[in-house]
Design a protein around this motif. Sequence first.
Motif, PDB file in Angstrom:
ATOM      1  N   UNK A 141       1.211  -4.996  -5.535  1.00 36.31           N
ATOM      2  CA  UNK A 141       2.593  -4.521  -5.490  1.00 36.31           C
ATOM      3  C   UNK A 141       2.734  -3.608  -4.283  1.00 36.31           C
ATOM      4  N   UNK A 142       3.410  -4.095  -3.247  1.00 33.29           N
ATOM      5  CA  UNK A 142       3.609  -3.304  -2.026  1.00 33.29           C
ATOM      6  C   UNK A 142       4.902  -2.522  -2.157  1.00 33.29           C
ATOM      7  N   UNK A 143       4.779  -1.226  -2.414  1.00 36.64           N
ATOM      8  CA  UNK A 143       5.946  -0.359  -2.544  1.00 36.64           C
ATOM      9  C   UNK A 143       6.169   0.323  -1.207  1.00 36.64           C
ATOM     10  N   UNK A 144       7.270  -0.001  -0.551  1.00 35.97           N
ATOM     11  CA  UNK A 144       7.597   0.529   0.785  1.00 35.97           C
ATOM     12  C   UNK A 144       6.429   0.345   1.753  1.00 35.97           C
ATOM     13  N   UNK A 145       5.720  -0.789   1.633  1.00 34.65           N
ATOM     14  CA  UNK A 145       4.621  -1.121   2.534  1.00 34.65           C
ATOM     15  C   UNK A 145       3.255  -0.652   2.077  1.00 34.65           C
ATOM     16  N   UNK A 146       3.187   0.221   1.075  1.00 31.82           N
ATOM     17  CA  UNK A 146       1.901   0.735   0.586  1.00 31.82           C
ATOM     18  C   UNK A 146       1.366  -0.162  -0.527  1.00 31.82           C
ATOM     19  N   UNK A 147       0.092  -0.553  -0.415  1.00 35.34           N
ATOM     20  CA  UNK A 147      -0.535  -1.432  -1.407  1.00 35.34           C
ATOM     21  C   UNK A 147      -0.811  -0.685  -2.711  1.00 35.34           C
ATOM     22  N   UNK A 148      -0.506  -1.333  -3.837  1.00 37.71           N
ATOM     23  CA  UNK A 148      -0.797  -0.827  -5.177  1.00 37.71           C
ATOM     24  C   UNK A 148      -1.279  -1.995  -6.019  1.00 37.71           C
ATOM     25  N   UNK A 149      -2.298  -1.773  -6.808  1.00 36.99           N
ATOM     26  CA  UNK A 149      -2.784  -2.787  -7.737  1.00 36.99           C
ATOM     27  C   UNK A 149      -2.038  -2.594  -9.053  1.00 36.99           C
ATOM     28  N   UNK A 150      -1.450  -3.683  -9.574  1.00 36.38           N
ATOM     29  CA  UNK A 150      -0.621  -3.547 -10.764  1.00 36.38           C
ATOM     30  C   UNK A 150      -0.654  -4.794 -11.637  1.00 36.38           C
TER      31      UNK A 150
END
Length: 184
Positions: free
Chosen positions: A64-73
């Motif tokens: 999940x790329x929130x505003x370009x930042x990678x997050x594992x979800x």
Amino acid sequence: MERFVINAVTRKETGKKYAKALRAEGKIPAVAYNEKGESTMLEIAAGEFEKAWRSITKTTLVNLKIDGADNTAYIQDVEYDIISDKVLHADFHVVSGTKAVKAKLKIRLNGTPAGVLKGGFMVKHVPEVMLKALPQDMPESVTADVSKLEIGNKFTIADLNLGDKVTVLTAPAAVVVSIAPPKK
């Protein structure tokens, strides 16, 4: 397996009117929750989300790329309109990878038991198993190979081979499938 990437942008506005306008643009309102319970309101592209959502299980991790930042979800919950065949809202659970998660997975049966081919009957008992593991170690599905079961045999939770990194919370003696003798 390569993870699905879902691009998201944070949003400030809420309400039915805003959500309706967002959907008219081909986007979906969404919320991402972290392990502390904090939430971030998001908007995501409907087509991109639906492609991922229709191809994964509830324990499949996405990027999940929130505003370009990678997050594992995980995709935690989806509100879906069955009449229009469209997703209305999505909830994500962002994980750090250091805290174990629990999941209840259905047990898929693979193969035809040898005892059934000899006239026996397959009796299904426990349809799902509760697991605990780090998010990256959680299996996407659980499969039980029942093809070698003869009449009188049973397949228990303990017979599932899930590896060392997964803790099974369901009782090991619980029977998944048993093969009953033919009726006379």
